[in-house]
Design a protein around this motif. Sequence first.
Motif, PDB file in Angstrom:
ATOM      1  N   PHE A  23      48.723  47.898  35.237  1.00 27.49           N
ATOM      2  CA  PHE A  23      48.220  47.304  36.633  1.00 27.49           C
ATOM      3  C   PHE A  23      48.619  45.215  36.558  1.00 27.49           C
ATOM      4  CE2 PHE A  23      44.278  50.714  37.121  1.00 27.49           C
ATOM      5  CZ  PHE A  23      45.244  51.249  37.994  1.00 27.49           C
ATOM      6  N   GLY A  24      49.034  45.551  35.306  1.00 26.55           N
ATOM      7  CA  GLY A  24      49.001  44.056  34.667  1.00 26.55           C
ATOM      8  C   GLY A  24      50.406  44.047  35.901  1.00 26.55           C
ATOM      9  N   SER A  25      50.681  42.506  34.213  1.00 20.18           N
ATOM     10  CA  SER A  25      53.118  42.254  34.429  1.00 20.18           C
ATOM     11  C   SER A  25      52.855  40.785  34.148  1.00 20.18           C
ATOM     12  CB  SER A  25      52.614  41.574  35.720  1.00 20.18           C
ATOM     13  OG  SER A  25      51.867  40.313  36.503  1.00 20.18           O
ATOM     14  N   SER A  26      54.067  40.967  33.990  1.00 17.81           N
ATOM     15  CA  SER A  26      54.316  39.439  32.348  1.00 17.81           C
ATOM     16  C   SER A  26      53.299  37.809  33.165  1.00 17.81           C
ATOM     17  CB  SER A  26      55.743  39.265  32.824  1.00 17.81           C
ATOM     18  OG  SER A  26      56.400  38.956  33.331  1.00 17.81           O
ATOM     19  N   ASP A  27      53.183  37.581  34.099  1.00 21.59           N
ATOM     20  CA  ASP A  27      52.842  36.668  34.486  1.00 21.59           C
ATOM     21  C   ASP A  27      50.873  36.298  34.395  1.00 21.59           C
ATOM     22  OD1 ASP A  27      52.117  34.413  37.269  1.00 21.59           O
ATOM     23  OD2 ASP A  27      50.554  36.241  37.392  1.00 21.59           O
ATOM     24  N   ASN A  28      50.091  37.354  33.382  1.00 21.32           N
ATOM     25  CA  ASN A  28      49.045  37.278  33.095  1.00 21.32           C
ATOM     26  C   ASN A  28      48.958  36.946  31.744  1.00 21.32           C
ATOM     27  OD1 ASN A  28      48.844  41.187  33.967  1.00 21.32           O
ATOM     28  ND2 ASN A  28      47.862  39.608  35.079  1.00 21.32           N
ATOM     29  N   GLU A 150      35.128  48.747  43.361  1.00 15.98           N
ATOM     30  CA  GLU A 150      35.456  47.826  42.325  1.00 15.98           C
ATOM     31  C   GLU A 150      34.372  46.588  41.798  1.00 15.98           C
ATOM     32  OE1 GLU A 150      34.821  45.590  39.246  1.00 15.98           O
ATOM     33  OE2 GLU A 150      36.291  47.621  38.958  1.00 15.98           O
ATOM     34  N   PRO A 151      33.377  46.062  41.335  1.00 13.76           N
ATOM     35  CA  PRO A 151      32.334  45.467  41.842  1.00 13.76           C
ATOM     36  C   PRO A 151      32.139  43.610  41.076  1.00 13.76           C
ATOM     37  CG  PRO A 151      30.872  47.011  40.273  1.00 13.76           C
ATOM     38  CD  PRO A 151      32.397  47.318  41.054  1.00 13.76           C
ATOM     39  N   ILE A 152      33.434  43.892  40.037  1.00 12.77           N
ATOM     40  CA  ILE A 152      33.418  42.921  39.087  1.00 12.77           C
ATOM     41  C   ILE A 152      34.784  41.763  39.740  1.00 12.77           C
ATOM     42  CG2 ILE A 152      33.862  41.696  37.529  1.00 12.77           C
ATOM     43  CD1 ILE A 152      33.176  44.566  35.757  1.00 12.77           C
ATOM     44  N   PRO A 153      34.095  40.245  40.351  1.00 16.39           N
ATOM     45  CA  PRO A 153      35.422  40.143  41.159  1.00 16.39           C
ATOM     46  C   PRO A 153      36.054  39.306  40.010  1.00 16.39           C
ATOM     47  CG  PRO A 153      32.717  39.214  41.203  1.00 16.39           C
ATOM     48  CD  PRO A 153      32.999  40.090  40.749  1.00 16.39           C
ATOM     49  N   PHE A 158      41.975  40.177  39.494  1.00  7.95           N
ATOM     50  CA  PHE A 158      43.105  40.495  38.210  1.00  7.95           C
ATOM     51  C   PHE A 158      44.373  41.630  39.265  1.00  7.95           C
ATOM     52  CE2 PHE A 158      44.602  44.185  35.660  1.00  7.95           C
ATOM     53  CZ  PHE A 158      45.276  43.799  35.189  1.00  7.95           C
ATOM     54  N   LEU A 159      43.581  42.476  39.617  1.00  4.13           N
ATOM     55  CA  LEU A 159      44.368  43.529  40.596  1.00  4.13           C
ATOM     56  C   LEU A 159      45.357  43.167  41.782  1.00  4.13           C
ATOM     57  CD1 LEU A 159      41.107  45.539  40.718  1.00  4.13           C
ATOM     58  CD2 LEU A 159      43.344  46.440  39.183  1.00  4.13           C
ATOM     59  N   LEU A 160      44.593  42.136  42.613  1.00  2.00           N
ATOM     60  CA  LEU A 160      45.067  41.816  43.337  1.00  2.00           C
ATOM     61  C   LEU A 160      46.320  40.567  43.121  1.00  2.00           C
ATOM     62  CD1 LEU A 160      41.898  41.240  46.307  1.00  2.00           C
ATOM     63  CD2 LEU A 160      43.809  43.586  46.002  1.00  2.00           C
ATOM     64  N   LYS A 161      46.465  40.417  42.327  1.00  2.00           N
ATOM     65  CA  LYS A 161      47.859  39.872  41.884  1.00  2.00           C
ATOM     66  C   LYS A 161      48.699  40.904  42.092  1.00  2.00           C
ATOM     67  CE  LYS A 161      45.527  36.162  38.400  1.00  2.00           C
ATOM     68  NZ  LYS A 161      45.981  35.903  36.778  1.00  2.00           N
ATOM     69  N   GLY A 238      32.231  37.224  22.158  1.00  2.00           N
ATOM     70  CA  GLY A 238      31.875  37.049  23.374  1.00  2.00           C
ATOM     71  C   GLY A 238      33.433  37.626  23.878  1.00  2.00           C
ATOM     72  N   ALA A 239      33.919  38.668  23.907  1.00  2.00           N
ATOM     73  CA  ALA A 239      34.529  39.030  24.269  1.00  2.00           C
ATOM     74  C   ALA A 239      35.194  40.626  25.306  1.00  2.00           C
ATOM     75  CB  ALA A 239      36.545  38.584  23.855  1.00  2.00           C
ATOM     76  N   SER A 240      35.175  40.703  25.936  1.00  2.00           N
ATOM     77  CA  SER A 240      35.700  42.292  26.454  1.00  2.00           C
ATOM     78  C   SER A 240      36.957  42.888  26.241  1.00  2.00           C
ATOM     79  CB  SER A 240      35.547  42.683  28.768  1.00  2.00           C
ATOM     80  OG  SER A 240      35.685  42.036  28.596  1.00  2.00           O
ATOM     81  N   HIS A 241      37.107  44.036  27.438  1.00  2.00           N
ATOM     82  CA  HIS A 241      39.210  43.998  26.938  1.00  2.00           C
ATOM     83  C   HIS A 241      39.928  43.430  27.102  1.00  2.00           C
ATOM     84  CE1 HIS A 241      41.897  47.249  26.299  1.00  2.00           C
ATOM     85  NE2 HIS A 241      42.028  47.202  27.658  1.00  2.00           N
ATOM     86  N   TRP A 242      39.249  41.958  28.077  1.00  2.00           N
ATOM     87  CA  TRP A 242      40.649  40.821  28.209  1.00  2.00           C
ATOM     88  C   TRP A 242      40.765  39.716  27.014  1.00  2.00           C
ATOM     89  CZ3 TRP A 242      43.983  43.525  31.160  1.00  2.00           C
ATOM     90  CH2 TRP A 242      43.313  44.289  32.892  1.00  2.00           C
ATOM     91  N   VAL A 243      41.287  39.962  26.498  1.00  2.00           N
ATOM     92  CA  VAL A 243      40.343  39.330  25.064  1.00  2.00           C
ATOM     93  C   VAL A 243      41.499  37.913  25.273  1.00  2.00           C
ATOM     94  CG1 VAL A 243      40.711  39.262  22.458  1.00  2.00           C
ATOM     95  CG2 VAL A 243      40.146  40.860  23.216  1.00  2.00           C
ATOM     96  N   GLN A 244      42.339  38.087  25.410  1.00  2.00           N
ATOM     97  CA  GLN A 244      42.591  36.991  25.913  1.00  2.00           C
ATOM     98  C   GLN A 244      43.310  36.229  27.134  1.00  2.00           C
ATOM     99  OE1 GLN A 244      44.444  39.680  26.245  1.00  2.00           O
ATOM    100  NE2 GLN A 244      45.478  39.945  27.826  1.00  2.00           N
ATOM    101  N   ALA A 245      42.391  36.385  27.978  1.00  2.00           N
ATOM    102  CA  ALA A 245      42.117  35.839  28.925  1.00  2.00           C
ATOM    103  C   ALA A 245      40.991  35.183  28.804  1.00  2.00           C
ATOM    104  CB  ALA A 245      41.967  36.997  30.130  1.00  2.00           C
TER     105      ALA A 245
END
Length: 263
Positions: A23-28, A150-153, A158-161, A238-245
Amino acid sequence: MKLFFREVGDLSAPPMLILHGLFGSSDNWLTISKSIAALGYRVIMVDQRNHGQSPRSDDHSYPDMAADLHELILDLGLRQPVLVGHSMGGKTVMQYAMTYPGTFSKLVVVDIAPKFYPVHHADILRGLAAIDLRGLKTRNEADELLKQYEPIPSVRQFLLKNLYRETTSDGTTAFNWRLNLPVIAREIHGIGDELTDMQPVPEPTLFVRGEQSPYILDSDWPGILRLFPHAKLVTIAGASHWVQAEKPVEFVEALRDFLMYNA
């Protein structure tokens, strides 16, 4: 397949290719890519097939995505690039390393293991499918619909990008997806599969995981070392799956230390 990519940094610097997750892209990776380029690299951020601005295909397997990456490396004339992949992109670069040995220098795998993962994006896929693009007027409307699934804003943001406006044949504008949702939904089980034709990868490899993420467990590490005998594991607090973000400074520090140590 000719993949879309963006790049930052000195074109004469050693190359580093970065692959996003599902669900991502280079933009991330645009923001953090500047810090990575400052380490002395030409950073090339790739849209994988069926994502972003890259072509769509009915096929979405890791061998296919590894072949796409190999084609891009050949087209750009890159020699021994560093390969970085997050989540689905991490599995792609691991598959690449096993399929095209000797064509890269180092591997960085962000919060994913080469093992099987059960499907856990079903609610997200249902939520995205529930958004009727034909009647959609604003991104906020899409967010309100997606909120039911999906409850997490931050995840919804991220998805709506992937939503963008395009000009239709009658000159009006309408929303569309930069995702091939039908194929992704159909192939979601394969995206969670373990890799194929697995064999040991001797190149230096860094695995980065989030402290709060369940994707790489302590119990996974012996199996990872059998495939990547020169691997190192870094856990970002302190990071979850989206470590780099979530922890960009700490991520870049871990990347810098690995690249310097294995120079």
